[in-house]
Design an enzyme around this catalytic site. Sequence first.
Site, PDB file in Angstrom:
ATOM      1  N   HIS A  71       0.597  -1.001  -0.034  1.00  0.00           N
ATOM      2  CA  HIS A  71       0.128   0.207   0.108  1.00  0.00           C
ATOM      3  C   HIS A  71       0.883   1.295  -0.185  1.00  0.00           C
ATOM      4  O   HIS A  71       0.571   2.269  -0.669  1.00  0.00           O
ATOM      5  CB  HIS A  71      -0.966  -0.028   1.317  1.00  0.00           C
ATOM      6  N   TRP A 109       7.339  -0.735   3.904  1.00  0.00           N
ATOM      7  CA  TRP A 109       8.129   0.091   2.949  1.00  0.00           C
ATOM      8  C   TRP A 109       9.549   0.454   2.756  1.00  0.00           C
ATOM      9  O   TRP A 109      10.217   0.692   2.028  1.00  0.00           O
ATOM     10  CB  TRP A 109       7.107   1.183   2.277  1.00  0.00           C
ATOM     11  N   SER A 142      13.111   6.777 -13.426  1.00  0.00           N
ATOM     12  CA  SER A 142      12.148   7.641 -13.962  1.00  0.00           C
ATOM     13  C   SER A 142      11.992   8.921 -13.157  1.00  0.00           C
ATOM     14  O   SER A 142      11.945   9.923 -13.892  1.00  0.00           O
ATOM     15  CB  SER A 142      10.661   6.850 -13.794  1.00  0.00           C
ATOM     16  N   SER A 143      11.978   8.876 -12.075  1.00  0.00           N
ATOM     17  CA  SER A 143      11.858  10.012 -11.328  1.00  0.00           C
ATOM     18  C   SER A 143      12.886  11.064 -11.478  1.00  0.00           C
ATOM     19  O   SER A 143      12.917  12.437 -11.657  1.00  0.00           O
ATOM     20  CB  SER A 143      11.766  10.106  -9.788  1.00  0.00           C
ATOM     21  N   HIS A 170      13.382  11.598   4.221  1.00  0.00           N
ATOM     22  CA  HIS A 170      12.800  12.720   4.373  1.00  0.00           C
ATOM     23  C   HIS A 170      12.498  13.659   3.272  1.00  0.00           C
ATOM     24  O   HIS A 170      11.432  14.133   3.223  1.00  0.00           O
ATOM     25  CB  HIS A 170      13.394  13.393   5.775  1.00  0.00           C
ATOM     26  N   TYR A 173       9.007  15.761   1.344  1.00  0.00           N
ATOM     27  CA  TYR A 173       8.855  16.869   0.664  1.00  0.00           C
ATOM     28  C   TYR A 173       8.655  17.039  -0.834  1.00  0.00           C
ATOM     29  O   TYR A 173       7.966  17.891  -1.201  1.00  0.00           O
ATOM     30  CB  TYR A 173       9.898  17.853   1.194  1.00  0.00           C
ATOM     31  N   SER A 192      -1.306  27.141  -3.891  1.00  0.00           N
ATOM     32  CA  SER A 192      -0.889  28.550  -3.590  1.00  0.00           C
ATOM     33  C   SER A 192      -1.490  29.091  -5.572  1.00  0.00           C
ATOM     34  O   SER A 192      -1.534  30.228  -5.492  1.00  0.00           O
ATOM     35  CB  SER A 192       0.375  28.547  -3.971  1.00  0.00           C
ATOM     36  N   HIS A 240      15.097  12.363  12.579  1.00  0.00           N
ATOM     37  CA  HIS A 240      14.099  12.262  13.425  1.00  0.00           C
ATOM     38  C   HIS A 240      13.085  10.989  13.113  1.00  0.00           C
ATOM     39  O   HIS A 240      12.235  11.019  13.870  1.00  0.00           O
ATOM     40  CB  HIS A 240      13.367  13.524  13.425  1.00  0.00           C
ATOM     41  N   HIS A 241      13.260  10.203  12.171  1.00  0.00           N
ATOM     42  CA  HIS A 241      12.426   9.003  11.936  1.00  0.00           C
ATOM     43  C   HIS A 241      12.883   8.053  12.720  1.00  0.00           C
ATOM     44  O   HIS A 241      12.483   7.117  12.596  1.00  0.00           O
ATOM     45  CB  HIS A 241      12.606   8.619  10.547  1.00  0.00           C
ATOM     46  N   THR A 261       7.116  26.681   7.035  1.00  0.00           N
ATOM     47  CA  THR A 261       5.940  25.955   6.638  1.00  0.00           C
ATOM     48  C   THR A 261       4.622  26.959   7.331  1.00  0.00           C
ATOM     49  O   THR A 261       3.551  27.226   6.598  1.00  0.00           O
ATOM     50  CB  THR A 261       5.538  24.705   7.495  1.00  0.00           C
TER      51      THR A 261
END
Lengths: 540, 292
Positions: free
Chosen positions: A79, A144, A171-172, A255, A259, A270, A304-305, A330
């Site tokens: 998933h 994952w 691809s990315s 991380h 983003y 926006s 932080h993960h 943010t």
Amino acid sequence: MATDTATTVHDDGHEHAPSFIDRWFFGTNHKDIGTLYLLFSLAMFLIGGAMAMIIRAELFMPGMQIVNPEFFNQMTTMHALVMIFGAVMPAFVGLANWMLPLMIGAPDMALPRLNNLSFWILPFAFLIMLSTLFMEGGGPAGGWTLYPPLSLQQGNSMAFVIFAIHMMGLSSIMGAINIIATVLNMRAPGMDLLKMPIFPWTWLITAFLLIGVMPVLAGAITMLLTDKFFLTSFFNAAGGGDPVMYQHIFWFFGHPEVYIMILPAFGVVSEIIPTFSRKPLFGYQAMVYATASIAFLSFIVWAHHMFTVGMPLGGELFFMYATMLIAVPTGVKVFNWVSTMWQGSLTFETPMLFAIGFVVMFTIGGFSGLMLAIVPADYQYHDTYFVVAHFHYVLVTGSVFALMAGAYYWLPKWTGYMYNETLGKWHFWLSTIFVNLLFFPQHFLGLAGMPRRIPDYNIAFSDFNMISSIGGFGFGLAQLLFVYVVWSCARGRSGIKVGDRVWEGARGLEWTVPSPAPHHTFTTPPKFDDRDLAHGDVSH
Amino acid sequence: MANPAPDPGIYYVPHSSKWPLVGSIGLFLMLAGFANLMNGNKTLGMPMTFAGIAVILVMFWGWFRNVISESVRGLYNRQVDFSFRMGMIWFIFSEIMFFAAFFGALFYARVLSVPWLGGIGDGELTNIYIWSGFEAAWPTSGPEQVGGEYGLIGAWGIPLLNTMLLLASGVTLTIAHHALKAGQRTQVLIWLGATIALGAIFLYFQMYEYVHAYRDLNLTLGSGVYGSTFFMLTGFHGVHVTLGTIMLIVIWFRCLKGHFSKDDHFGFEAVAWYWHFVDVVWLILFIFVYVL
């Protein structure tokens, strides 16, 4: 040659009546490739969603009901992989393909053939990955993140999954290179970077993130592969390696990856909020700089993960404070969206509803992220449903809601017809009610101590799980409504043809071309007035 | 490109091409085949892998032939040229980040995980209860000496020679570039040929060193974290040198055919950038893998 009448050279004999195969399989047209990306991501959204339904059905009641634990773990793992790499990322690339050239006044992407390659790798990658579900031993079941040593102990699926992720990464990277080249090289004359609409800006920054971290993921999973098949000891303490090292390398990718999935969402929102507030975007430059700051900070907060793996105290403090710093840019963005709406003459069409829903619910996800950033608190929350609730708030009510907003906003431009506004509003309200029913109780479950990635749970967690599952089924069904709205809009069922400027308050070059956008647009560089740009005149 | 650059105000959109789809199919066959091979399924894995590699080679051949012919016909303008440059620059940047992952693993092992296993800093209890008696040192194959005893490759033998070879190849390539800018084709072919030769000699020594390591020193991929980082870093670098050498050979033939002009030779420059990138990676590798 000093001439103002520039034209496009089309190096072809049959561009004006391309055959079906030529157009959809060999194509170089950014709109066609964008459509392919969007349809592919919608298909993956439904497949990944079906997996989520299995998860929620199993968790509807305590005890084992429907699937065995091994299959349950495959579902949670798949998933995530399907939704991240198959649904959200390609959907934003699809939007970029469709809209970037239109917004910056370019005839196409800078590297159109590479663009087609970027897309066509994806179906094959997912063919490989999804096929593991039918192999002996089933698909990947270690989550994952593929943490070793657990991920190294699973069956035949591992090599297939690793290569599938390699392909998605490729691809990315190619997609990102294309976007950078397009934004930096293909802008219409006179469109300085700081006059460019905000969606291309967020995508430009996202593309840098992609090129920076996808190769690192490739390195991390290559090390997994060699640890499993070629005797290396990267993640084996007996050989001097360290399983935690994998986590560091993985999250150095992971991380910025989150983003990558949210910055383009910021861009979409926006664009939409100013349109339906009939005001220019408040603090355009601050938005750009905030996006860039978030991107920079995303590279220095990865650990932080993994607060509970036993890092030195200095590391935990650094990563805690760096993470909390992200709240500053943010916050700038959230306040700017609100200020854009302030004293605007607002209307609440479906895209605006989704955009406002995004602002409110993404902020909830942001706040729970802030809670998770605090080391001593994270010791309590780590690997509980609180984390699940947090990242689904930022990914579903964040990224996915922004995608829905973008889809409704630009559908008329793509199809030439207005979508069914009543059904759109139903889709929004059903989605919003059910998604909160789905994820909000998971906060309570997590705080009460329910761990994530388990098929069975203590009977004390029954009520909230049942509520959550009902929300899940409702949210899942509501998305079928979206599929119908898109289909009926593409077929022109509403019968309402739209003009160039679909929305009264819309600004930007994409609204100067006809709807549906012709196969080729801006074959000559457009001339424009700064006041036509999405954020209004930047000179004041 | 033989023709002068067309007007930059003219947009160029290339025609449709079958090669992207062919490439995707090739990649699929190669990687799915390779995954089958790893799981021991040779009957399916072998033909798939090799078919995939063949398809990818055909794809590269066809795609580049297509682009080269379009370029030679003068279809590309300065804007296209700039897009190609951006593409190459950011491709090389992504390669740098790929190597960064492996250098990161090397630094993490040397600076953090191995000392922790040896009881330094936060690792005191780990050392006492799990790896009692292990003393941190580099190189190491870990507390259990995974892979058995092994010998080391000294920095000042073949590795130093290889460093010299690659540095020299960077110089010869630059001379070739200057010759190209001056329009002296014979000089270009000579110096580019020298670069290719230096690359090939480098690869020969590298293979010699690997054979020596495996056969005489028992230094293998399986020699704990030292063997892992050593072979993965030098191995991926070697793959890149091989690719770079093939690219240089292609460029040599293109020079022979007169594809490049004095002021328009992006194909040459792209390969040169790539070669310098490989060069720089080797320097970092030489320092952190061999010397220190």
